[in-house]
Design a protein around this motif. Structure first.
Motif, mmCIF file in Angstrom:
data_model
loop_
_atom_site.group_PDB
_atom_site.id
_atom_site.type_symbol
_atom_site.label_atom_id
_atom_site.label_comp_id
_atom_site.label_asym_id
_atom_site.label_seq_id
_atom_site.Cartn_x
_atom_site.Cartn_y
_atom_site.Cartn_z
ATOM 1 N N THR A 24 -3.786 -8.553 -16.423
ATOM 2 C CA THR A 24 -2.619 -8.483 -15.746
ATOM 3 C C THR A 24 -2.737 -8.502 -14.335
ATOM 4 O OG1 THR A 24 -0.338 -7.493 -15.702
ATOM 5 C CG2 THR A 24 -1.620 -5.459 -15.921
ATOM 6 N N GLN A 25 -2.734 -9.103 -12.962
ATOM 7 C CA GLN A 25 -2.930 -8.363 -11.581
ATOM 8 C C GLN A 25 -1.947 -7.624 -11.156
ATOM 9 O OE1 GLN A 25 -5.298 -10.777 -10.243
ATOM 10 N NE2 GLN A 25 -4.963 -9.137 -8.495
ATOM 11 N N VAL A 26 -3.347 -7.247 -10.406
ATOM 12 C CA VAL A 26 -2.019 -6.285 -10.007
ATOM 13 C C VAL A 26 -2.844 -6.437 -8.141
ATOM 14 C CG1 VAL A 26 -2.243 -3.313 -8.437
ATOM 15 C CG2 VAL A 26 -1.853 -4.603 -11.464
ATOM 16 N N THR A 27 -1.423 -6.431 -7.018
ATOM 17 C CA THR A 27 -2.399 -7.101 -5.731
ATOM 18 C C THR A 27 -1.359 -6.103 -4.783
ATOM 19 O OG1 THR A 27 -2.080 -9.561 -6.745
ATOM 20 C CG2 THR A 27 -1.841 -8.157 -4.250
ATOM 21 N N VAL A 28 -2.545 -5.221 -4.245
ATOM 22 C CA VAL A 28 -1.216 -4.188 -3.495
ATOM 23 C C VAL A 28 -1.956 -5.509 -2.064
ATOM 24 C CG1 VAL A 28 -1.506 -1.792 -2.896
ATOM 25 C CG2 VAL A 28 -2.202 -2.263 -4.625
ATOM 26 N N SER A 29 -1.010 -5.119 -0.917
ATOM 27 C CA SER A 29 -0.508 -6.242 -0.236
ATOM 28 C C SER A 29 -0.173 -6.084 0.640
ATOM 29 C CB SER A 29 -1.321 -7.477 -0.408
ATOM 30 O OG SER A 29 -1.181 -7.708 0.753
ATOM 31 N N SER A 30 0.368 -5.780 2.129
ATOM 32 C CA SER A 30 1.771 -5.442 3.138
ATOM 33 C C SER A 30 2.086 -7.329 3.104
ATOM 34 C CB SER A 30 1.080 -4.483 3.633
ATOM 35 O OG SER A 30 0.135 -5.191 4.761
ATOM 36 N N PRO A 34 0.446 -1.404 -0.167
ATOM 37 C CA PRO A 34 0.246 0.012 -0.063
ATOM 38 C C PRO A 34 0.381 1.374 0.320
ATOM 39 C CG PRO A 34 -1.047 -1.638 1.398
ATOM 40 C CD PRO A 34 0.417 -2.215 0.875
ATOM 41 N N GLY A 35 0.534 2.178 -0.614
ATOM 42 C CA GLY A 35 1.301 2.936 -0.837
ATOM 43 C C GLY A 35 2.193 3.150 -2.030
ATOM 44 N N GLY A 36 2.447 2.262 -2.638
ATOM 45 C CA GLY A 36 3.630 1.869 -3.519
ATOM 46 C C GLY A 36 3.512 2.254 -5.154
ATOM 47 N N SER A 37 3.860 2.179 -6.241
ATOM 48 C CA SER A 37 3.607 2.785 -7.503
ATOM 49 C C SER A 37 3.599 1.491 -8.421
ATOM 50 C CB SER A 37 4.092 3.857 -8.024
ATOM 51 O OG SER A 37 3.924 4.984 -7.716
ATOM 52 N N LEU A 38 3.415 1.443 -9.764
ATOM 53 C CA LEU A 38 3.437 0.537 -10.771
ATOM 54 C C LEU A 38 3.305 1.013 -12.306
ATOM 55 C CD1 LEU A 38 1.627 -3.215 -9.581
ATOM 56 C CD2 LEU A 38 3.918 -2.741 -9.508
ATOM 57 N N ARG A 39 4.152 0.897 -12.332
ATOM 58 C CA ARG A 39 2.850 0.718 -14.430
ATOM 59 C C ARG A 39 2.740 -0.245 -15.467
ATOM 60 N NH1 ARG A 39 6.771 4.703 -18.940
ATOM 61 N NH2 ARG A 39 7.803 2.233 -19.112
ATOM 62 N N LEU A 40 1.904 0.086 -15.437
ATOM 63 C CA LEU A 40 0.883 -1.098 -17.079
ATOM 64 C C LEU A 40 1.219 -0.633 -18.586
ATOM 65 C CD1 LEU A 40 -2.255 -1.926 -14.653
ATOM 66 C CD2 LEU A 40 -0.079 -2.701 -14.451
ATOM 67 N N ASP A 88 -7.341 -1.612 -4.458
ATOM 68 C CA ASP A 88 -6.949 -1.439 -6.336
ATOM 69 C C ASP A 88 -6.598 -2.921 -6.652
ATOM 70 O OD1 ASP A 88 -5.197 1.679 -5.875
ATOM 71 O OD2 ASP A 88 -7.124 1.126 -6.565
ATOM 72 N N THR A 89 -6.180 -3.650 -5.807
ATOM 73 C CA THR A 89 -6.478 -5.131 -6.429
ATOM 74 C C THR A 89 -6.930 -5.498 -7.725
ATOM 75 O OG1 THR A 89 -4.912 -5.431 -4.139
ATOM 76 C CG2 THR A 89 -5.856 -7.544 -5.681
ATOM 77 N N ALA A 90 -6.375 -5.661 -8.305
ATOM 78 C CA ALA A 90 -7.396 -6.905 -9.382
ATOM 79 C C ALA A 90 -6.679 -7.195 -10.536
ATOM 80 C CB ALA A 90 -8.763 -5.472 -9.965
ATOM 81 N N VAL A 91 -7.456 -7.187 -11.312
ATOM 82 C CA VAL A 91 -6.437 -7.648 -12.933
ATOM 83 C C VAL A 91 -7.539 -6.606 -13.436
ATOM 84 C CG1 VAL A 91 -7.046 -9.605 -14.756
ATOM 85 C CG2 VAL A 91 -7.824 -10.433 -12.927
#
Length: 125
Positions: free
Chosen positions: A119-125, A14-20, A90-93
């Motif tokens: 593409t799977q995005v998982t937001v988790s600590s 949580p709080g991080g970033s990704l670029r799709l 925000d966790t989702a495909v």
């Protein structure tokens, strides 16, 4: 055969970033409306962000405004979704989609003709 390919998903805190990234075979993304959708388990696929072909106008769902940014690189014929300040919800495909004409809303799922595999995005600590 027309194909859209997403990449860049993964696990982030949580709080991080990704670029799709979204790229295509057999057609030029620059001529199309492009949108990012997402679908979490047990929910409907929802529009997250979209970008127009000519002027690059952008639209965002209220849930991601100020955190996500959609962009095009016409030289690479690629569309990106920069996701900052990620939340667990925000966790989702995440899917990219392409369409030639938008009749009502560029975040409407029925507006689009071509879809990637997700593409799977998982937001988790």
């Amino acid at each position: 055969q027309v194909q859209l390919v997403e990449s860049g998903g993964g696990l982030v805190q949580p709080g991080g970033s990704l670029r799709l990234s979204c790229a295509a075979s057999e057609f030029t993304l620059g001529y199309y409306y492009i949108a990012w959708f997402r679908q979490a388990p047990g929910t409907e696929r929802e529009g997250v962000s979209c970008i127009t072909p000519t002027y690059g106008s952008k639209g965002y769902a209220d849930s991601v405004k100020g955190r996500f940014t959609i962009s095009r690189d016409n030289a690479k014929d690629t569309v990106y979704l920069q996701m900052n300040s990620l939340k667990r919800e925000d966790t989702a495909v995440y899917y990219c989609a392409a369409g030639r004409n938008i009749r009502r809303s560029c975040l409407g799922r029925l507006e689009y003709d071509y879809w990637g595999q997700g593409t799977q995005v998982t937001v988790s600590s």
